[in-house]
Design a protein around this motif. Sequence first.
Motif, PDB file in Angstrom:
ATOM      1  N   ARG A 132      64.126  19.159  39.228  1.00 33.97           N
ATOM      2  CA  ARG A 132      64.789  19.593  40.447  1.00 33.97           C
ATOM      3  C   ARG A 132      66.290  19.582  40.216  1.00 33.97           C
ATOM      4  O   ARG A 132      66.873  18.544  39.894  1.00 33.97           O
ATOM      5  CB  ARG A 132      64.433  18.686  41.612  1.00 33.97           C
ATOM      6  CG  ARG A 132      64.927  19.200  42.964  1.00 33.97           C
ATOM      7  CD  ARG A 132      64.719  18.175  44.037  1.00 33.97           C
ATOM      8  NE  ARG A 132      64.883  18.707  45.380  1.00 33.97           N
ATOM      9  CZ  ARG A 132      65.425  18.053  46.394  1.00 33.97           C
ATOM     10  NH1 ARG A 132      65.858  16.825  46.210  1.00 33.97           N
ATOM     11  NH2 ARG A 132      65.520  18.612  47.596  1.00 33.97           N
ATOM     12  N   LEU A 133      66.908  20.739  40.389  1.00 38.44           N
ATOM     13  CA  LEU A 133      68.353  20.870  40.276  1.00 38.44           C
ATOM     14  C   LEU A 133      68.991  20.816  41.661  1.00 38.44           C
ATOM     15  O   LEU A 133      68.399  21.299  42.630  1.00 38.44           O
ATOM     16  CB  LEU A 133      68.732  22.181  39.596  1.00 38.44           C
ATOM     17  CG  LEU A 133      68.121  22.473  38.227  1.00 38.44           C
ATOM     18  CD1 LEU A 133      68.676  23.801  37.698  1.00 38.44           C
ATOM     19  CD2 LEU A 133      68.395  21.354  37.256  1.00 38.44           C
ATOM     20  N   SER A 134      70.183  20.248  41.703  1.00 34.77           N
ATOM     21  CA  SER A 134      70.960  20.213  42.944  1.00 34.77           C
ATOM     22  C   SER A 134      72.354  20.751  42.672  1.00 34.77           C
ATOM     23  O   SER A 134      72.870  20.602  41.561  1.00 34.77           O
ATOM     24  CB  SER A 134      71.078  18.782  43.474  1.00 34.77           C
ATOM     25  OG  SER A 134      69.835  18.218  43.761  1.00 34.77           O
ATOM     26  N   CYS A 135      72.934  21.354  43.670  1.00 31.45           N
ATOM     27  CA  CYS A 135      74.311  21.850  43.563  1.00 31.45           C
ATOM     28  C   CYS A 135      74.992  21.631  44.909  1.00 31.45           C
ATOM     29  O   CYS A 135      74.543  22.167  45.930  1.00 31.45           O
ATOM     30  CB  CYS A 135      74.329  23.323  43.190  1.00 31.45           C
ATOM     31  SG  CYS A 135      75.975  24.074  43.283  1.00 31.45           S
ATOM     32  N   ALA A 136      76.073  20.867  44.879  1.00 32.97           N
ATOM     33  CA  ALA A 136      76.814  20.580  46.105  1.00 32.97           C
ATOM     34  C   ALA A 136      78.187  21.219  46.036  1.00 32.97           C
ATOM     35  O   ALA A 136      78.912  21.029  45.056  1.00 32.97           O
ATOM     36  CB  ALA A 136      76.949  19.075  46.298  1.00 32.97           C
ATOM     37  N   ALA A 137      78.531  21.955  47.076  1.00 34.53           N
ATOM     38  CA  ALA A 137      79.856  22.563  47.183  1.00 34.53           C
ATOM     39  C   ALA A 137      80.746  21.666  48.027  1.00 34.53           C
ATOM     40  O   ALA A 137      80.329  21.179  49.085  1.00 34.53           O
ATOM     41  CB  ALA A 137      79.762  23.947  47.804  1.00 34.53           C
ATOM     42  N   SER A 138      81.969  21.463  47.559  1.00 32.01           N
ATOM     43  CA  SER A 138      82.897  20.609  48.299  1.00 32.01           C
ATOM     44  C   SER A 138      84.287  21.222  48.266  1.00 32.01           C
ATOM     45  O   SER A 138      84.573  22.110  47.467  1.00 32.01           O
ATOM     46  CB  SER A 138      82.926  19.205  47.695  1.00 32.01           C
ATOM     47  OG  SER A 138      83.401  19.244  46.367  1.00 32.01           O
ATOM     48  N   GLY A 139      85.137  20.726  49.161  1.00 32.92           N
ATOM     49  CA  GLY A 139      86.498  21.244  49.252  1.00 32.92           C
ATOM     50  C   GLY A 139      86.721  21.934  50.582  1.00 32.92           C
ATOM     51  O   GLY A 139      85.998  21.711  51.548  1.00 32.92           O
ATOM     52  N   THR A 140      87.712  22.791  50.621  1.00 33.97           N
ATOM     53  CA  THR A 140      88.024  23.522  51.841  1.00 33.97           C
ATOM     54  C   THR A 140      87.089  24.714  51.955  1.00 33.97           C
ATOM     55  O   THR A 140      87.241  25.702  51.249  1.00 33.97           O
ATOM     56  CB  THR A 140      89.491  24.006  51.832  1.00 33.97           C
ATOM     57  OG1 THR A 140      90.358  22.896  51.629  1.00 33.97           O
ATOM     58  CG2 THR A 140      89.818  24.705  53.144  1.00 33.97           C
ATOM     59  N   ILE A 141      86.101  24.599  52.833  1.00 31.97           N
ATOM     60  CA  ILE A 141      85.078  25.631  52.990  1.00 31.97           C
ATOM     61  C   ILE A 141      84.908  25.940  54.464  1.00 31.97           C
ATOM     62  O   ILE A 141      84.620  25.040  55.248  1.00 31.97           O
ATOM     63  CB  ILE A 141      83.736  25.172  52.394  1.00 31.97           C
ATOM     64  CG1 ILE A 141      83.870  24.920  50.889  1.00 31.97           C
ATOM     65  CG2 ILE A 141      82.655  26.231  52.652  1.00 31.97           C
ATOM     66  CD1 ILE A 141      82.662  24.276  50.261  1.00 31.97           C
ATOM     67  N   PHE A 142      85.059  27.213  54.817  1.00 33.71           N
ATOM     68  CA  PHE A 142      84.826  27.631  56.197  1.00 33.71           C
ATOM     69  C   PHE A 142      83.363  27.994  56.401  1.00 33.71           C
ATOM     70  O   PHE A 142      82.738  27.569  57.361  1.00 33.71           O
ATOM     71  CB  PHE A 142      85.724  28.813  56.556  1.00 33.71           C
ATOM     72  CG  PHE A 142      85.429  29.424  57.892  1.00 33.71           C
ATOM     73  CD1 PHE A 142      84.798  30.663  57.998  1.00 33.71           C
ATOM     74  CD2 PHE A 142      85.767  28.763  59.071  1.00 33.71           C
ATOM     75  CE1 PHE A 142      84.517  31.226  59.225  1.00 33.71           C
ATOM     76  CE2 PHE A 142      85.489  29.306  60.307  1.00 33.71           C
ATOM     77  CZ  PHE A 142      84.857  30.550  60.386  1.00 33.71           C
ATOM     78  N   SER A 143      82.834  28.809  55.489  1.00 31.68           N
ATOM     79  CA  SER A 143      81.426  29.174  55.588  1.00 31.68           C
ATOM     80  C   SER A 143      80.910  29.617  54.229  1.00 31.68           C
ATOM     81  O   SER A 143      81.671  30.142  53.409  1.00 31.68           O
ATOM     82  CB  SER A 143      81.210  30.294  56.614  1.00 31.68           C
ATOM     83  OG  SER A 143      81.770  31.503  56.163  1.00 31.68           O
ATOM     84  N   ILE A 144      79.623  29.416  54.023  1.00 32.65           N
ATOM     85  CA  ILE A 144      78.960  29.862  52.802  1.00 32.65           C
ATOM     86  C   ILE A 144      77.906  30.895  53.186  1.00 32.65           C
ATOM     87  O   ILE A 144      77.046  30.618  54.011  1.00 32.65           O
ATOM     88  CB  ILE A 144      78.311  28.694  52.051  1.00 32.65           C
ATOM     89  CG1 ILE A 144      79.374  27.668  51.647  1.00 32.65           C
ATOM     90  CG2 ILE A 144      77.572  29.207  50.815  1.00 32.65           C
ATOM     91  CD1 ILE A 144      78.814  26.446  50.944  1.00 32.65           C
ATOM     92  N   SER A 145      77.996  32.069  52.583  1.00 36.91           N
ATOM     93  CA  SER A 145      77.049  33.138  52.898  1.00 36.91           C
ATOM     94  C   SER A 145      75.779  33.023  52.070  1.00 36.91           C
ATOM     95  O   SER A 145      74.671  33.157  52.591  1.00 36.91           O
ATOM     96  CB  SER A 145      77.686  34.505  52.645  1.00 36.91           C
ATOM     97  OG  SER A 145      78.876  34.652  53.371  1.00 36.91           O
ATOM     98  N   VAL A 146      75.975  32.818  50.782  1.00 37.26           N
ATOM     99  CA  VAL A 146      74.842  32.793  49.846  1.00 37.26           C
ATOM    100  C   VAL A 146      75.108  31.742  48.791  1.00 37.26           C
ATOM    101  O   VAL A 146      76.244  31.595  48.334  1.00 37.26           O
ATOM    102  CB  VAL A 146      74.657  34.160  49.129  1.00 37.26           C
ATOM    103  CG1 VAL A 146      73.413  34.149  48.259  1.00 37.26           C
ATOM    104  CG2 VAL A 146      74.627  35.302  50.121  1.00 37.26           C
ATOM    105  N   MET A 147      74.056  31.038  48.404  1.00 36.76           N
ATOM    106  CA  MET A 147      74.123  30.158  47.231  1.00 36.76           C
ATOM    107  C   MET A 147      72.963  30.513  46.325  1.00 36.76           C
ATOM    108  O   MET A 147      71.913  30.985  46.792  1.00 36.76           O
ATOM    109  CB  MET A 147      74.062  28.680  47.625  1.00 36.76           C
ATOM    110  CG  MET A 147      75.271  28.209  48.398  1.00 36.76           C
ATOM    111  SD  MET A 147      75.340  26.415  48.638  1.00 36.76           S
ATOM    112  CE  MET A 147      75.946  25.876  47.022  1.00 36.76           C
ATOM    113  N   GLY A 148      73.170  30.303  45.045  1.00 36.85           N
ATOM    114  CA  GLY A 148      72.107  30.687  44.140  1.00 36.85           C
ATOM    115  C   GLY A 148      72.226  30.030  42.787  1.00 36.85           C
ATOM    116  O   GLY A 148      73.192  29.318  42.490  1.00 36.85           O
ATOM    117  N   TRP A 149      71.222  30.293  41.979  1.00 36.22           N
ATOM    118  CA  TRP A 149      71.164  29.786  40.613  1.00 36.22           C
ATOM    119  C   TRP A 149      71.031  30.944  39.638  1.00 36.22           C
ATOM    120  O   TRP A 149      70.268  31.885  39.873  1.00 36.22           O
ATOM    121  CB  TRP A 149      69.958  28.851  40.462  1.00 36.22           C
ATOM    122  CG  TRP A 149      70.099  27.576  41.217  1.00 36.22           C
ATOM    123  CD1 TRP A 149      69.632  27.311  42.472  1.00 36.22           C
ATOM    124  CD2 TRP A 149      70.761  26.390  40.781  1.00 36.22           C
ATOM    125  NE1 TRP A 149      69.968  26.034  42.848  1.00 36.22           N
ATOM    126  CE2 TRP A 149      70.656  25.445  41.820  1.00 36.22           C
ATOM    127  CE3 TRP A 149      71.423  26.020  39.609  1.00 36.22           C
ATOM    128  CZ2 TRP A 149      71.198  24.156  41.727  1.00 36.22           C
ATOM    129  CZ3 TRP A 149      71.955  24.755  39.514  1.00 36.22           C
ATOM    130  CH2 TRP A 149      71.843  23.837  40.558  1.00 36.22           C
TER     131      TRP A 149
END
Length: 121
Positions: free
Chosen positions: A19-36
Amino acid sequence: QVQLVESGGGLVQPGGSLRLSCAASGTIFSISVMGWYRQAPGKQRELVATITSSGSTVYSDSVKGRFIISGDNAKNTVYLQMNSLKPEDTAVYSCNALLQRTSLGFPRAYWGQGTQVTVSS
């Protein structure tokens, strides 16, 4: 600044799971799509799976039925459950996010540093 940090890669035997995980951090207003995405030695980077903020998913034919992508919008995190792994799944897996840093900014793609997945007996 925005950072995407992946975790969960490693060595697994054929037929196993990771199981892979990916966390986005920092100044973020919105995320439309995440992927691998993944890149095997000597090959071009290819899409593995994506998920939108509303939960719509896309899978490459090579992983359909074996991999499951999911996301946690509150944590800006995406997961990739990889089952029935095959040696041909061996690659560096990278996380990608299409996001806006402010309400007025244009969406831009960000990448993680990648995590190695090796499927071998």
